[in-house]
Scaffold this motif. Structure first.
Motif, PDB file in Angstrom:
ATOM      1  N   MET A  44       0.756  -1.029   0.060  1.00 44.03           N
ATOM      2  CA  MET A  44       0.095  -0.031   0.069  1.00 44.03           C
ATOM      3  C   MET A  44       0.857   1.160  -0.005  1.00 44.03           C
ATOM      4  SD  MET A  44      -2.975   0.772   2.893  1.00 44.03           S
ATOM      5  CE  MET A  44      -4.324   1.542   2.339  1.00 44.03           C
ATOM      6  N   ASP A  47       2.545   1.380  -3.424  1.00 37.89           N
ATOM      7  CA  ASP A  47       1.930   1.744  -4.650  1.00 37.89           C
ATOM      8  C   ASP A  47       0.837   3.077  -4.672  1.00 37.89           C
ATOM      9  OD1 ASP A  47       2.706  -0.853  -5.305  1.00 37.89           O
ATOM     10  OD2 ASP A  47       0.614  -1.968  -5.079  1.00 37.89           O
ATOM     11  N   LEU A  48       0.899   3.724  -3.288  1.00 37.06           N
ATOM     12  CA  LEU A  48       0.164   4.812  -3.334  1.00 37.06           C
ATOM     13  C   LEU A  48       0.874   6.130  -3.097  1.00 37.06           C
ATOM     14  CD1 LEU A  48      -2.811   3.717  -0.858  1.00 37.06           C
ATOM     15  CD2 LEU A  48      -2.780   3.978  -3.542  1.00 37.06           C
TER      16      LEU A  48
END
Length: 76
Positions: A44, A47-48
């Protein structure tokens, strides 16, 4: 959202994570539960984030912050 509301949400989020972790631990070994959680949040973060480097930086900062807090508690 003001500071108090953020603190409440922070605590509710932590409570939710503890709840789902407890549920998972009824069927899975704790090391596996931890591995899945770390893997999930690492993915997370990377990816973010605007870049992979920034995502990894967030992960390292979280680890360093926890270790500092843990050290304070152990030295009290």
């Amino acid at each position: 959202m003001d500071k108090q509301e953020k603190k409440i949400m922070h605590n509710l989020y932590g409570d939710g994570l503890l709840s789902i972790t407890g549920l998972a631990a009824k069927s899975l070994d704790i090391p596996h539960v931890v591995y899945v959680g770390v893997q999930f949040f690492t993915k997370m973060a990377v990816d973010l984030a605007p870049s992979e480097e920034e995502g990894i930086k967030v992960i390292h900062e979280a680890i360093e912050n926890y270790m500092k807090e843990r050290s304070k508690v152990n030295n009290e």
